[in-house]
Scaffold this motif. Sequence first.
Motif, short mmCIF file in Angstrom:
data_model
loop_
_atom_site.label_atom_id
_atom_site.label_comp_id
_atom_site.label_asym_id
_atom_site.label_seq_id
_atom_site.Cartn_x
_atom_site.Cartn_y
_atom_site.Cartn_z
N MET B 1 1.03 -1.11 0.07
CA MET B 1 -0.10 0.14 -0.03
C MET B 1 1.00 1.10 0.00
SD MET B 1 -3.42 -0.10 2.14
CE MET B 1 -2.83 -0.34 3.90
N LYS B 2 1.65 1.38 -1.05
CA LYS B 2 2.36 2.59 -1.19
C LYS B 2 1.95 3.44 -2.47
CE LYS B 2 5.31 1.42 2.06
NZ LYS B 2 5.17 1.84 3.48
N PRO B 3 1.78 4.70 -2.38
CA PRO B 3 1.27 5.40 -3.71
C PRO B 3 2.23 5.21 -4.69
CG PRO B 3 1.95 6.92 -1.76
CD PRO B 3 2.14 5.42 -1.36
N ALA B 5 4.02 7.10 -7.65
CA ALA B 5 4.98 8.36 -7.68
C ALA B 5 4.05 9.68 -8.27
CB ALA B 5 6.19 8.13 -8.43
N LEU B 42 -3.86 3.19 -1.50
CA LEU B 42 -4.44 2.09 -1.90
C LEU B 42 -4.27 2.25 -3.66
CD1 LEU B 42 -7.78 2.12 0.15
CD2 LEU B 42 -5.93 0.23 0.24
N ARG B 43 -3.97 3.26 -4.30
CA ARG B 43 -3.88 3.50 -5.42
C ARG B 43 -5.08 3.69 -6.14
NH1 ARG B 43 1.90 1.58 -7.91
NH2 ARG B 43 3.05 1.71 -6.08
N MET B 46 -4.38 8.29 -8.40
CA MET B 46 -2.79 8.07 -9.05
C MET B 46 -2.59 9.51 -9.71
SD MET B 46 -1.87 4.24 -9.81
CE MET B 46 -2.90 4.06 -10.89
N ILE B 185 -26.32 7.54 13.25
CA ILE B 185 -26.33 6.10 13.63
C ILE B 185 -25.16 5.50 13.14
CG2 ILE B 185 -27.53 3.88 13.62
CD1 ILE B 185 -30.22 5.83 13.30
N CYS B 186 -24.09 5.16 14.16
CA CYS B 186 -22.88 4.70 13.67
C CYS B 186 -22.71 3.32 14.43
CB CYS B 186 -21.73 5.48 14.06
SG CYS B 186 -21.69 7.18 13.59
N ARG B 187 -22.05 2.22 13.63
CA ARG B 187 -21.85 0.93 13.99
C ARG B 187 -20.78 0.85 15.30
NH1 ARG B 187 -21.05 -4.28 10.77
NH2 ARG B 187 -20.93 -5.12 13.07
N LYS B 188 -19.90 1.90 15.15
CA LYS B 188 -19.17 1.89 16.32
C LYS B 188 -18.48 3.42 16.49
CE LYS B 188 -14.59 0.89 15.75
NZ LYS B 188 -13.40 -0.02 15.29
N ALA B 189 -17.96 4.02 17.67
CA ALA B 189 -17.52 5.27 17.76
C ALA B 189 -16.55 5.61 16.63
CB ALA B 189 -16.88 5.29 19.13
N GLU B 191 -16.76 5.81 13.21
CA GLU B 191 -16.98 5.23 12.29
C GLU B 191 -17.99 6.06 11.17
OE1 GLU B 191 -15.26 2.91 10.49
OE2 GLU B 191 -14.04 2.72 12.19
N ASP B 194 -24.53 5.19 9.30
CA ASP B 194 -25.54 4.38 8.30
C ASP B 194 -26.56 5.44 7.78
OD1 ASP B 194 -23.94 2.12 8.05
OD2 ASP B 194 -24.97 1.31 10.01
#
Lengths: 790, 267
Positions: B1-3, B5, B42-43, B46, B185-189, B191, B194
């Motif tokens: 996972m490197k961009p 150039a 994640l490219r 680019m 409404i979030c599934r976890k703090a 995030e 929804d």
Amino acid sequence: MPMSHDRGGKTGIGARLRRKEDARFLAGKGNYVSDIQMPGLQDVAFLRSPLAHGRIRGVVKPQGAERSVFAAADLAGVKPIQAISGIPGFKPSDYPPLAAGKVRYVGEAVAMCLAHDRAAAEDLAQAVTLDLEELPPVVDMHAAKRSDAALLHEAWGDNLFLTTVTGDAAKIEAAKASAPVVVKREYRMARQCMSPLEGKGVLAYWDDRHGQLVVVTSTQVPHIIRTGLAECLGIEQRQLRIIAPDVGGGFGYKCVLQPEEVCVAWLAMTRRHPVRWIEDRREHLVAGANARQHHYLVTAYADARGRLLGLDAEVTVDVGAYSVWPFTACLEAAQAGGNLPGPYVLPAYRCKTYSVATNKPPFVPYRGVARPGVCFAMELTIDAVARAVGREPHEIRAENLVPASAMPYNNVTNKHFDSGDYPKSLAMAVERIDLPAIRARQTRGEADGRRIGVGFATYTEQSAHGTKVFAQWGIPLVPGFEQATVRLTPDGGLEVRVGTQSIGQGLETTLAQVASEMLGIDPAIINVVHGDTALTPYSTGAYASRSMVMAGGAVSRASGVLAQRIARIAAHLMQCKPEETRLAGGRVHGPQSDVAMAEIAKVWYLRPEQLPDDVDPGGLEATVGFKPKVDTGAFSYASHAAVVAVDPETGLVEILDYVIVDDCGTAVNPMIVEGQVYGGAAQGIGTALYEEAAYDAAGQPLASTLADYLLPGTMEVPHLRMEHMETPSPYTEHGIKGVGEGGAIAPPGALVNAINDALAPLGVEIADTPASPRRILAAIIAAEQKAAAE
Amino acid sequence: MKPAAFDYVAPATVTAALEALARSEDGRVLAGGQSLTPMLNLRLAMPSLLVDLGGIDELRRVAGDGERQIIGAMVTHAALEDGLHDFADRGMLASVAAGVAYRAVRNRGTIGGSLAHADPAADWPSALLALGAAVTVAGPGGARESGLGDFLLGAFTTALQPGEILSAIALPKLSSSARWGYYKICRKAGEFPDAIGAVVIDPPRGVRRIVMGALDGPPMLLAGLGADASPAEIAAAVAAAAPDLDPVDHRLHAVAVRRALAQATTP
């Protein structure tokens, strides 16, 4: 030799000693694979399959980079990973380190790209053209069983690694004929990624001085990686040295031979050039979704009060594309079939298991290995029986648990429960969670409209199961005696060498505590050396909650031998009898005087003219092996109790209270035991409520980043209230039982039982993990529609 | 996972940033980098050039403009959370900012970056739509302003043209009796939610804006709803505005709107 030791002191067994290793970890001075710098080190990036299932027509390398890109055909002399189960009927798979012929899951490594750094290696990977012919993907484990399903391994004729049937059909039929209460349920546990903080990582180079390929890898099992790698690479084991530096979490993910280890080792061996590969989080989430996915069909037979008469089950495990070495594709199903009855007395049992090949990453044993699934299935079934007979679930549990008076107890699958009081752990959990108060609160209702529920789960954790058990499971590699070396240094410090691996579980402290217990030496001057095949005795490694029992036992035995030799020399120096001596506080005490450990060491190493004539020439170093006298496992156990609030409008679940009553025998370091249990429980909460590696119909993973693969965080893991029981195992040194996995086993059962307790008045029963808000809300809406239709 | 150039420039003025963008075919603007950086890694993005706005002081300014308050696009969520500036917003900006992801994200992430990224589940598109915000876009031909509703065209799609930079957000000042509600409404703090409900009711200004957000597209104004709408009316309005929602999503959105409205109307 009768000697008394510093038992119960501040540094030995039972002390809440701070972890020795934390000094470096908390200062950011841990040394993980990716921290290691070497001159000329190059990076590997893997090009991974974009398809779940396809035939490889070609791998076209970018022009000019032909010597930097490697496909399966380039790996001359490399054998596929073969993990063959000895269980009759098992169908083996060749697991090629780079996909050969076909790709069988999204994320399968197809080509290895080498460059001066990772970004450039990824540039190369991006420039490779994969020519794939798409084949029908096998995504659903049930569809995979059908006769018209596409085949992963054509030669098999189906997609079944293995089908097993265990149990007694006649007894089940009898239970069926006589049972007034029959409960049938279907349960699903989602696929998961283990998500260690540190992913996989491997660095390899050729060491000309020793004529060895040195493979530095993030592993739980360095010695067996040496064995497995040598086999795949076709070299001798003496030519391989495996180093596991600091390992940032294992959980099972790092207990198997990794295809990337084979590739990187081969590259370093053939190029004579240091190379490394560091797994990134996306690779982990895509290629590492390899755990937990089970499906259960359960029929429980019970009498009118809820006493179990029999259990008939069918377990299907979605084991993915290949069989992993050494634990095979079938350990999971074997564990599921053997452990489903849990801690309960079960007069009749039958279980059919299917280990199904699908186009997903190959299954790897994850903390708890099948037991989170079987505990979930069994504990939800117990609650379903309780609802069917109209009684409190904890009463049904208590009446079906193996009683303390029956210990040791051979259960219906011939598990030998060595010791413990399972009903007492449950009773304590019921008391600590204050069940009457919760029932009263439920009657009152909540001002905010949420619904409160309470759930329980009780389980056993077979730990340190050894030779006999693994031989039965047909694993290619069976653990035997565990050895440890202890050595007094010339200045009176102690080195302890073990072949098992610390992966964050505190072994550098707890093994030092065992040695301290036996020798009266301060753990501060005890070095625990591990993680290097060149420096430590052979061990099959850290898995199956075995390190504390096995390596701890070996350290104890070796320290005992060393203690005798020390006492002999000390007695000579003090002119007393060895049996009159006592080791404590870094000294040997005699009737009239005492002598420092450092003095004894000095005499042995530097002033041998002062030694007694009959001194043991083995000196102040001993390697001793250990195996419990009954090696079918020391059974830890626990009862968990959870209180949740469910918002019926959103499906969101909040854990209001969580109690754990745990018995892992003699706790070498209760603080570390608590840490193990807390961490395991956090992962269990992830299984119960959050984590899901979902796939679409094409076999594409839907959770390839942490935005989609939800892990519980600090806000989601509540304060866990823990109580210890301590029933020493009769079979192990010091009565120690393993505890590494247990915390992860019960939360899915306890939490979903609590959710179902909360939602029972709405006619809702959840039977899948994760019990996500979406699943809960969909079930509530379905129940509303059903009620409206009636 | 490197961009892949890319070239990188960090101009000191908006003008210089626009010039840099103009010289590049596919340059991207880097604000706080809390969405773009992962996309680079994640490219998924680019670009050959990144124009970092981090060194442009004028984009971090907050100023008054008669009836409106102007927030520079590079003001961070953390600066809003911490109340470093005074707003006639009845505390809404600070409250919403405090709920954006995690503090580490808030320290770097910016209000303008969030709008330009136009993630439907982000907080600012919904909250600022409820507040009646407008945005200023700087481009080679000068600056233009548009209402936020016209700016947000779709998921991750805005009216920004290549070579343009979102430079500021303009907010009407709320009167002292204005009320607001914001419920997600979030599934976890931390995030992405929804469902989002965002409500601003400002009777002296004749404003009642009820927004539902975290949809497949940009947030929507539920124009017909009254402040005293019943749950059934809200559910019907949500269904009418977003007829393709499945039953679960429909319920989540209706609940979020109802709870936000309750915050804004409950004494």
